[in-house]
Motif scaffolding. Structure first.
Motif, short mmCIF file in Angstrom:
data_model
loop_
_atom_site.label_atom_id
_atom_site.label_comp_id
_atom_site.label_asym_id
_atom_site.label_seq_id
_atom_site.Cartn_x
_atom_site.Cartn_y
_atom_site.Cartn_z
N ILE A 67 37.28 43.82 69.62
CA ILE A 67 38.18 44.55 68.91
C ILE A 67 39.25 43.94 68.00
CG2 ILE A 67 39.58 46.73 68.83
CD1 ILE A 67 38.20 47.49 71.37
N ILE A 68 39.92 43.08 68.64
CA ILE A 68 40.94 42.46 67.78
C ILE A 68 40.37 41.54 66.74
CG2 ILE A 68 42.62 40.60 68.10
CD1 ILE A 68 43.60 41.73 70.81
N LEU A 69 39.27 40.82 67.01
CA LEU A 69 38.86 39.51 66.27
C LEU A 69 38.00 40.54 65.17
CD1 LEU A 69 37.19 37.10 68.55
CD2 LEU A 69 39.29 36.91 67.02
N ILE A 70 37.27 41.43 65.32
CA ILE A 70 36.53 42.28 64.33
C ILE A 70 37.53 42.99 63.39
CG2 ILE A 70 34.95 44.17 63.91
CD1 ILE A 70 33.39 43.38 66.39
N ASN A 71 38.39 43.48 64.06
CA ASN A 71 39.63 44.12 63.19
C ASN A 71 40.33 43.27 62.25
OD1 ASN A 71 41.29 46.71 62.46
ND2 ASN A 71 42.97 45.19 63.51
N SER A 72 40.76 41.99 62.84
CA SER A 72 41.29 41.06 62.12
C SER A 72 40.60 40.46 60.91
CB SER A 72 41.75 39.87 62.83
OG SER A 72 42.60 40.35 63.68
N SER A 73 39.22 40.52 61.13
CA SER A 73 38.22 39.66 59.78
C SER A 73 38.21 40.66 58.97
CB SER A 73 37.05 39.56 60.51
OG SER A 73 37.02 38.55 61.45
N ILE A 74 38.00 42.23 59.10
CA ILE A 74 37.93 43.35 58.31
C ILE A 74 39.27 43.49 57.54
CG2 ILE A 74 37.34 45.77 58.16
CD1 ILE A 74 35.53 45.60 60.22
N ARG A 75 40.23 43.38 58.14
CA ARG A 75 41.45 43.62 57.46
C ARG A 75 41.85 42.42 56.62
NH1 ARG A 75 46.54 45.03 61.32
NH2 ARG A 75 47.43 44.95 59.19
N LEU A 76 41.21 41.44 56.80
CA LEU A 76 41.71 40.29 55.83
C LEU A 76 40.70 40.48 54.65
CD1 LEU A 76 41.89 36.96 58.22
CD2 LEU A 76 43.46 37.89 56.64
N SER A 77 39.45 40.93 54.95
CA SER A 77 38.49 41.18 53.55
C SER A 77 39.24 42.15 52.78
CB SER A 77 37.21 41.43 53.99
OG SER A 77 37.17 42.76 54.65
N ILE A 78 39.77 43.31 53.33
CA ILE A 78 40.21 44.40 52.56
C ILE A 78 41.65 44.02 52.01
CG2 ILE A 78 41.31 46.66 52.66
CD1 ILE A 78 39.08 47.45 55.04
N TYR A 79 42.17 43.10 52.71
CA TYR A 79 43.67 42.63 52.04
C TYR A 79 43.44 41.95 50.78
CZ TYR A 79 47.81 39.77 51.54
OH TYR A 79 49.10 39.12 50.94
N ALA A 80 42.16 41.31 50.53
CA ALA A 80 42.31 40.91 49.22
C ALA A 80 41.79 41.89 48.07
CB ALA A 80 40.92 39.61 49.39
N LYS A 81 41.41 42.92 48.52
CA LYS A 81 41.28 44.20 47.47
C LYS A 81 42.50 45.08 47.48
CE LYS A 81 36.35 43.61 48.75
NZ LYS A 81 35.30 44.19 49.31
N ARG A 82 43.43 44.95 48.08
CA ARG A 82 44.70 45.61 48.28
C ARG A 82 45.05 46.23 46.79
NH1 ARG A 82 46.36 40.88 48.52
NH2 ARG A 82 48.40 39.97 47.95
N PHE A 83 45.07 45.33 45.77
CA PHE A 83 45.43 45.81 44.56
C PHE A 83 44.57 46.64 43.72
CE2 PHE A 83 47.79 41.72 44.83
CZ PHE A 83 49.08 42.08 44.69
N ASN A 84 43.20 46.48 44.04
CA ASN A 84 42.33 47.46 43.56
C ASN A 84 42.39 48.66 44.12
OD1 ASN A 84 41.25 45.39 42.09
ND2 ASN A 84 39.51 45.09 43.69
N ILE A 85 42.61 48.96 45.40
CA ILE A 85 43.00 50.03 46.23
C ILE A 85 44.01 50.78 45.63
CG2 ILE A 85 43.69 51.26 48.43
CD1 ILE A 85 42.10 48.78 49.69
N LYS A 86 45.21 50.25 45.16
CA LYS A 86 46.28 51.00 44.67
C LYS A 86 46.06 51.18 43.38
CE LYS A 86 49.36 51.45 46.68
NZ LYS A 86 49.78 52.73 47.45
N THR A 87 45.45 50.55 42.41
CA THR A 87 45.04 50.97 41.17
C THR A 87 44.23 52.19 41.17
OG1 THR A 87 44.98 48.52 40.43
CG2 THR A 87 43.98 50.11 39.06
N MET A 88 43.35 52.19 41.91
CA MET A 88 42.40 53.46 42.18
C MET A 88 43.27 54.75 42.52
SD MET A 88 38.91 51.81 44.01
CE MET A 88 38.32 53.43 44.29
#
Length: 292
Positions: A179-200
């Motif tokens: 759970i920790i490893l998968i959660n960390s990997s997904i969070r890192l991938s979403i972190y790269a798109k955080r500005f897109n999320i906030k813009t939307m």
């Protein structure tokens, strides 16, 4: 300049996806292998339990008709796996073969009794349940005596409980790591798109609308990772079955079905939950907090 930057972003995005898939695949592979160990260890333990025999020695005055009725009644009991009737003549022949000489020549008469070898279902092979069955049989008018290896049953139960306990501890440990490893990997991938999320979000998109494509993307990545993990598990199963054929891994379709289903369901649940909370975190952040 813009084209170069876009190309860099695409390569970065693909690299992020690949790292997520590899991370999830490795974790699911470990979970799958551990699942096989857990399931097969239970089957092996049950196999040894069901090899324990309880011998029921019948009284001499019990007729063949009564023995047959008693045998049929035993077959209908919920604890019975199989039974074998052994006549006193068959028992004498077996003893003669084991001893290498005819003991009846010295005794003149066959002192052995007709008997039934009862093999119980695994759930009933415990010291407590077998003692209760022994008492029940000794109260039966047909039975003269009951015999089974009590020390073996106690030791077998103790060892199985010990092994099961440690397997559960290890399983829980690996589940937390997964759970920790998968959660960390997904969070890192979403972190790269955080500005897109906030813009939307700033242009009026709802949280559910923003989350949906991220969740579906993660589920697809998780499914690809599950297929890779299953390919690795299939390789392990093939070679284990090749060098340890007695386990019959490739013929155990039920265990393999549980593992395949478990890996796919685990990838779906963990990726969905991890993506949901990861996107929720960035949706709740203030714009200035995105830079930290």
């Amino acid at each position: 300049m813009t084209t170069s930057y876009d190309s860099f972003q695409k390569r970065r995005l693909r690299s992020s996806y690949v790292s997520v898939i590899i991370s999830i695949a490795i974790v699911l592979f470990m979970v799958g292998v551990l699942g096989i160990i857990l399931l097969k260890s239970t089957q092996v333990a049950n196999h040894f339990k069901e090899e324990v025999v309880m011998s029921l020695f019948l009284k001499d005055d019990v007729t063949k008709e009564k023995i047959e009725g008693f045998r049929k009644a035993l077959l209908e009991k919920e604890y019975t796996k199989s039974i074998f009737y052994i006549s006193k003549e068959e028992a004498a022949l077996a003893y003669k073969k084991d001893l290498g000489e005819d003991f009846l020549e010295f005794l003149g008469d066959n002192p052995l009794k007709n008997g039934v070898d009862l093999y119980l279902k695994a759930a009933y092979v415990t010291p407590e349940k077998m003692e209760n069955l022994e008492k029940e049989f000794l109260n039966n008018a047909f039975i003269a005596d009951v015999s089974y290896d009590k020390p073996l049953v106690k030791q077998l139960t103790k060892n199985i409980q010990r092994i099961s306990f440690w397997l559960l501890i290890i399983s829980g440990f690996f589940a937390i790591i997964a759970i920790i490893l998968i959660n960390s990997s997904i969070r890192l991938s979403i972190y790269a798109k955080r500005f897109n999320i906030k813009t939307m979000q700033m242009v009026g998109a709802t949280k559910s609308f923003i989350r949906k494509p991220f969740i579906w993307q993660s589920i697809k990545l998780g499914f690809i990772a599950a297929l890779i993990a299953l390919a690795g598990i299939a390789t392990v199963v093939y070679y284990v079955n090749k060098y340890v054929p007695t386990l019959q891994l490739t013929q155990d379709y039920i265990t393999l079905g549980y593992v395949v289903g478990g890996v796919i369901i685990t990838s779906f649940i963990i990726t969905w939950i991890s993506t949901y909370f990861a996107t929720q975190r960035f949706l709740n952040l203030q714009t200035n907090d995105l830079y930290y």
